[in-house]
Design a protein around this motif. Structure first.
Motif, PDB file in Angstrom:
ATOM      1  N   GLY A  74     -64.687  59.281  -1.410  1.00 42.08           N
ATOM      2  CA  GLY A  74     -64.289  60.472  -2.228  1.00 42.08           C
ATOM      3  C   GLY A  74     -63.365  60.961  -2.313  1.00 42.08           C
ATOM      4  O   GLY A  74     -62.787  61.953  -3.059  1.00 42.08           O
ATOM      5  N   LEU A  75     -62.047  59.832  -2.190  1.00 41.33           N
ATOM      6  CA  LEU A  75     -60.715  60.323  -2.392  1.00 41.33           C
ATOM      7  C   LEU A  75     -60.461  60.157  -3.778  1.00 41.33           C
ATOM      8  O   LEU A  75     -60.902  59.098  -4.519  1.00 41.33           O
ATOM      9  N   ARG A  76     -59.690  60.987  -4.475  1.00 41.56           N
ATOM     10  CA  ARG A  76     -59.131  60.768  -5.847  1.00 41.56           C
ATOM     11  C   ARG A  76     -57.767  59.777  -5.795  1.00 41.56           C
ATOM     12  O   ARG A  76     -56.867  60.092  -5.089  1.00 41.56           O
ATOM     13  N   CYS A  77     -57.782  58.623  -6.739  1.00 46.25           N
ATOM     14  CA  CYS A  77     -57.097  57.880  -6.842  1.00 46.25           C
ATOM     15  C   CYS A  77     -56.460  57.578  -7.976  1.00 46.25           C
ATOM     16  O   CYS A  77     -57.248  57.475  -8.884  1.00 46.25           O
ATOM     17  N   SER A  78     -55.131  57.749  -8.269  1.00 46.78           N
ATOM     18  CA  SER A  78     -54.453  57.208  -9.521  1.00 46.78           C
ATOM     19  C   SER A  78     -54.022  55.904  -9.416  1.00 46.78           C
ATOM     20  O   SER A  78     -53.920  55.328  -8.244  1.00 46.78           O
ATOM     21  N   LEU A  79     -53.819  55.062 -10.309  1.00 48.40           N
ATOM     22  CA  LEU A  79     -53.455  53.768 -10.380  1.00 48.40           C
ATOM     23  C   LEU A  79     -51.867  53.486 -10.860  1.00 48.40           C
ATOM     24  O   LEU A  79     -51.668  54.309 -11.918  1.00 48.40           O
ATOM     25  N   ALA A  80     -50.986  52.798 -10.319  1.00 51.33           N
ATOM     26  CA  ALA A  80     -49.611  52.675 -10.622  1.00 51.33           C
ATOM     27  C   ALA A  80     -49.032  51.408 -10.385  1.00 51.33           C
ATOM     28  O   ALA A  80     -49.789  50.640  -9.470  1.00 51.33           O
ATOM     29  N   THR A  81     -48.030  51.016 -11.006  1.00 49.79           N
ATOM     30  CA  THR A  81     -47.120  49.574 -10.674  1.00 49.79           C
ATOM     31  C   THR A  81     -46.183  49.710  -9.872  1.00 49.79           C
ATOM     32  O   THR A  81     -45.765  48.736  -9.301  1.00 49.79           O
ATOM     33  N   ASP A  82     -45.703  50.833  -9.331  1.00 51.95           N
ATOM     34  CA  ASP A  82     -44.556  50.972  -8.166  1.00 51.95           C
ATOM     35  C   ASP A  82     -43.089  50.632  -8.845  1.00 51.95           C
ATOM     36  O   ASP A  82     -42.364  51.200  -9.226  1.00 51.95           O
ATOM     37  N   ASP A  83     -42.904  49.160  -8.838  1.00 52.05           N
ATOM     38  CA  ASP A  83     -41.799  48.581  -9.233  1.00 52.05           C
ATOM     39  C   ASP A  83     -42.065  47.523 -10.065  1.00 52.05           C
ATOM     40  O   ASP A  83     -41.908  46.296  -9.755  1.00 52.05           O
ATOM     41  N   PRO A  84     -42.426  47.456 -11.282  1.00 54.16           N
ATOM     42  CA  PRO A  84     -43.163  46.595 -12.304  1.00 54.16           C
ATOM     43  C   PRO A  84     -42.223  45.188 -12.370  1.00 54.16           C
ATOM     44  O   PRO A  84     -42.722  44.230 -12.287  1.00 54.16           O
ATOM     45  N   ALA A  85     -40.947  45.441 -12.821  1.00 53.91           N
ATOM     46  CA  ALA A  85     -40.197  44.451 -13.142  1.00 53.91           C
ATOM     47  C   ALA A  85     -40.115  43.542 -12.054  1.00 53.91           C
ATOM     48  O   ALA A  85     -39.777  42.243 -12.266  1.00 53.91           O
ATOM     49  N   MET A  86     -39.896  44.102 -10.882  1.00 53.41           N
ATOM     50  CA  MET A  86     -39.843  43.194  -9.724  1.00 53.41           C
ATOM     51  C   MET A  86     -40.900  42.591  -8.837  1.00 53.41           C
ATOM     52  O   MET A  86     -40.896  41.893  -8.073  1.00 53.41           O
ATOM     53  N   PHE A  87     -42.022  43.447  -9.076  1.00 51.57           N
ATOM     54  CA  PHE A  87     -43.320  42.956  -8.619  1.00 51.57           C
ATOM     55  C   PHE A  87     -44.272  41.909  -9.537  1.00 51.57           C
ATOM     56  O   PHE A  87     -45.137  41.605  -9.168  1.00 51.57           O
ATOM     57  N   GLY A  88     -43.667  41.912 -10.806  1.00 49.66           N
ATOM     58  CA  GLY A  88     -44.306  41.028 -11.858  1.00 49.66           C
ATOM     59  C   GLY A  88     -45.682  41.461 -12.217  1.00 49.66           C
ATOM     60  O   GLY A  88     -46.786  40.799 -12.131  1.00 49.66           O
ATOM     61  N   THR A  89     -45.606  42.956 -12.659  1.00 52.36           N
ATOM     62  CA  THR A  89     -46.849  43.671 -12.885  1.00 52.36           C
ATOM     63  C   THR A  89     -46.741  44.403 -14.065  1.00 52.36           C
ATOM     64  O   THR A  89     -45.398  44.735 -14.468  1.00 52.36           O
ATOM     65  N   ASP A  90     -47.727  45.011 -14.548  1.00 45.15           N
ATOM     66  CA  ASP A  90     -47.699  46.068 -15.533  1.00 45.15           C
ATOM     67  C   ASP A  90     -49.065  46.901 -15.616  1.00 45.15           C
ATOM     68  O   ASP A  90     -49.869  46.566 -14.644  1.00 45.15           O
ATOM     69  N   LEU A  91     -49.315  47.897 -16.383  1.00 44.12           N
ATOM     70  CA  LEU A  91     -50.365  48.702 -16.210  1.00 44.12           C
ATOM     71  C   LEU A  91     -51.712  48.003 -16.565  1.00 44.12           C
ATOM     72  O   LEU A  91     -52.660  48.278 -15.748  1.00 44.12           O
ATOM     73  N   GLU A  92     -51.486  47.232 -17.501  1.00 41.03           N
ATOM     74  CA  GLU A  92     -52.889  46.401 -17.964  1.00 41.03           C
ATOM     75  C   GLU A  92     -53.172  45.450 -16.667  1.00 41.03           C
ATOM     76  O   GLU A  92     -54.459  45.346 -16.365  1.00 41.03           O
ATOM     77  N   ARG A  93     -52.365  44.900 -16.142  1.00 42.09           N
ATOM     78  CA  ARG A  93     -52.621  44.020 -14.581  1.00 42.09           C
ATOM     79  C   ARG A  93     -53.305  44.837 -13.580  1.00 42.09           C
ATOM     80  O   ARG A  93     -54.229  44.584 -13.241  1.00 42.09           O
TER      81      ARG A  93
END
Length: 348
Positions: free
Chosen positions: A258-277
């Motif tokens: 029941g927890l509300r959770c948003s989604l994020a990248t944190d440090d995208p350039a350094m973790f090799g991610t983006d919002l789509e991933r």
């Protein structure tokens, strides 16, 4: 919608090179390919070295402005309409960069991002947990000068282990007095007691990470009752060793509780991610994307007019199509992130 992204961790290799050249800062590589290889995640100690390297290159208001505008453009291309950017000012100041350069640069970047891409950007300067509380007060003091230019909250970051939130109670009380809510990191590498301290002692409006709240059912129930949003960053959690198997990430368990959770990248350039991933990973874990967006709207530190606009955008979105597209991309996302990860007691 993204509520947890460290702006220093968004800097692309080519941007880092350009900044280093104009600021006469030495780098260990002189080509985009060399910097990209330097960015490649190895372990958390290496990540910290790269993060420090990146932040040391940033020296002027123009640098900070450019960082915001560049990331906002990339996020907008992936559908983002609202961002809350984190930045850590004190260590830049410690190296001789004036407070004004940092805050003016970031806030001017937020204005430009809205004008060019239609993305609303708000800013939440971070206090590093290794700072003495009396020094951390400087961050609050400067943030308070820019509340009319997009600074909307105060965070607490840095290494969780050995650095509990409780000593910063007076700092966050001062922030609350000037209208800056608390959005601390907690419950990433330390257990439920870190989340409890952030909630009860700092008065957290939102928790960055918060995964380990699951260790204490009573705390989960309190977070649910209060409607506190957790900003969850799956790829970051994998990279830093908070989870060792992405398929076993606790995001579904958090949502089921029941927890509300948003989604994020944190440090995208350094973790090799983006919002789509990140959205592909969430879909692959069976989490409804509409709920993640709604949690983001609920947790955003924005005015009522902006929140109403964000809610309307969410209500008009085709979430079935978005869920299907993200689910189709999930196998590739999971495959790209497969492999060994590094264990750490640090926080990003």
């Amino acid at each position: 919608m993204e509520l947890h992204v460290h702006l220093e961790g968004t800097v692309r290799p080519e941007m880092l090179l350009a900044m280093a050249r104009r600021n006469d800062e030495a780098l260990p590589a002189r080509t985009v390919e060399g910097i990209a290889e330097l960015y490649r995640f190895r372990d958390f100690d290496h990540f910290l070295k790269v993060w420090v390297l990146t932040t040391q290159v940033m020296r002027t208001a123009e640098d900070f402005r450019e960082v915001v505008v560049d990331y906002a453009g990339r996020a907008a291309a992936q559908g983002a309409v609202y961002l809350e950017g984190i930045f850590s000012p004190w260590f830049r100041v410690h190296r001789g960069v004036p407070w004004q350069e940092i805050f003016i640069g970031y806030t001017e970047g937020a204005v430009e991002a809205r004008e060019r891409f239609g993305v609303e950007v708000r800013l939440t300067p971070d206090i590093d947990r290794v700072l003495p509380p009396e020094v951390a007060m400087d961050v609050v003091g400067w943030a308070a000068r820019f509340t009319d230019r997009g600074v909307v909250g105060i965070g607490l970051g840095g290494p969780e282990v050995g650095h509990p939130p409780e000593p910063y109670a007076p700092v966050f009380a001062a922030a609350a007095d000037v209208g800056l809510p608390a959005v601390p990191h907690a419950g990433e590498t330390v257990g439920a007691e870190s989340v409890r301290g952030a909630l009860h002692v700092l008065g957290a409006r939102r928790i960055r990470h918060g995964l380990r709240a699951l260790e204490e059912p009573g705390l989960v129930a309190e977070l649910v009752e209060r409607g506190v949003v957790l900003d969850v960053c799956p790829t970051s959690n994998l990279r830093t060793g908070v989870v060792t198997d992405l398929a076993a990430h606790p995001l579904p368990a958090l949502v089921a509780a029941g927890l509300r959770c948003s989604l994020a990248t944190d440090d995208p350039a350094m973790f090799g991610t983006d919002l789509e991933r990140e959205y592909a990973v969430a879909a692959g874990l069976g989490v409804p994307l509409a709920g993640l967006y709604e949690a983001g709207v609920a947790g955003a530190l924005c005015d009522d007019r902006t929140r109403s606009r964000l809610s309307a955008l969410g209500a008009g979105a085709d979430w079935d199509a978005a869920q299907a597209a993200a689910l189709a991309a999930a196998p590739a996302a999971f495959a790209d992130l497969a492999g060994p990860v590094a264990m750490t007691n640090a926080e990003g």
